[in-house]
Design an enzyme around this catalytic site. Sequence first.
Site, short mmCIF file in Angstrom:
data_model
loop_
_atom_site.label_atom_id
_atom_site.label_comp_id
_atom_site.label_asym_id
_atom_site.label_seq_id
_atom_site.Cartn_x
_atom_site.Cartn_y
_atom_site.Cartn_z
N TYR A 26 44.57 64.52 36.06
CA TYR A 26 45.47 64.20 36.62
C TYR A 26 46.30 63.34 36.32
CZ TYR A 26 44.50 68.17 40.15
OH TYR A 26 44.02 69.68 40.16
N LYS A 46 45.59 73.60 46.95
CA LYS A 46 45.13 74.72 48.33
C LYS A 46 45.22 76.30 48.73
CE LYS A 46 41.57 71.17 48.70
NZ LYS A 46 40.48 72.41 47.84
N HIS A 104 33.86 74.23 37.07
CA HIS A 104 34.03 72.60 36.37
C HIS A 104 33.29 71.90 38.24
CE1 HIS A 104 38.16 73.00 34.06
NE2 HIS A 104 37.38 73.78 33.72
N PRO A 116 51.14 71.73 45.36
CA PRO A 116 50.24 72.37 44.17
C PRO A 116 48.90 71.70 43.74
CG PRO A 116 52.09 72.58 43.34
CD PRO A 116 52.38 72.15 44.41
N TYR A 151 38.89 68.39 47.96
CA TYR A 151 38.79 69.49 46.90
C TYR A 151 38.43 70.46 46.09
CZ TYR A 151 40.73 70.23 41.57
OH TYR A 151 41.38 69.99 40.72
#
Length: 389
Positions: free
Chosen positions: A200, A296, A72, A292, A384
């Site tokens: 998200y 990480k 991704h 979550p 990220y």
Amino acid sequence: MRTKVAIIGAGPAGLLLGQLLYSYGIDNVILERHTGEYVLARIRAGLLEEGTVTLLDEVGAGQRAHHDGLIHQGIELAFGGERHRIDLHGPTGKTVMIYGQTELTLDLMNARRAAGLTTIYEADHVRPTDFETDHPRVSYLKDGVTHEIDCDFIAGCDGFHGVSRASVKPEAIKTFERVYPFGWLGILSDTPPVSPELIYSNHDRGFALCTMRSTKRSRYYVQCPLDDHIDQWPDGRFWDELKRRIDQKAADTLVTGPSIEKSIAPLRSFVAEPMRFGRMFLAGDAAHIVPPTGAKGLNLAASDAHYLAQAFREYYDERSSAGIDAYSAKALSRVWKAVRFSWWMTSMLHKFPDNGPFGARIQLAELDYVVNSKVAAASLAENYVGLPF
């Protein structure tokens, strides 16, 4: 039994550490209180940083991840009924890989088995002792017989509820914790993902996340009260609630189906300091937990294993204790940055009971700033994809 490093816990942290040590010629034994089947049945995270994939390659366990994993280059933030893409690769040159933790654990188990290394499953009453001396030991019960391992070092990779951290004198350790006032209700379904990238979603009804394990298997989450039970969430109710919390285009194209796994997980941020106690070292969830939201947890376990393996290699190859002396500070520096990022993502995306209208407006302002500022979006992307080891 005698070994150089006794590893407590056969999750990703312990298995990866064991394979790294093996590749460096350092003998190790892993103790696990559950069966291997139980370990593999635990549904966990599924997003790998490039650094984690590199470590899998280093120990010869990355082939299946490269074949089956999904690369991704971005994520989507949804709020106000619209989705906004955050480019991960552009500002960082890095990507992330979707590959289930269960699959990663299986790959490491198979690599360990192929190397003929010792893993003792169903080891009861594991107890690390004398780790403040030069002669640490680990005792355990197996088939009704007590055994003892003499070792140079102990690696506590046995998770948040494990015996390793619990064996440290309370006055020798300091903990930092934030427990969030909600949980994540998650389901796994054999349905195609609603989007090729993760979504998200910040919504008045609460957070939602659309992710996947493959092109045919999806993982979805909705924020829920901590006292909810999965019996209160039949599949129909879950799908209806998810549709309410995502944008209309995603809701219209969402493919629903029977759940094949359903669970509710509480969220917390937790760090224990230090991560070294004499000749015992903590790694992974034994030392820290993150919500979550920032993806990480598994990746921190991998970086801990990397730092610790390098420290042990320096000790045995160069007769230097500099690496083991620096381990805790080096690992915690990266841990706290990941804790901050996970806390920030969680704070920006979830509905907090006490925030009120003002807090909700601040969240929307933050999201609007992130998606419209190249600098803010790049900062999110940098964290990220994973900060350097």
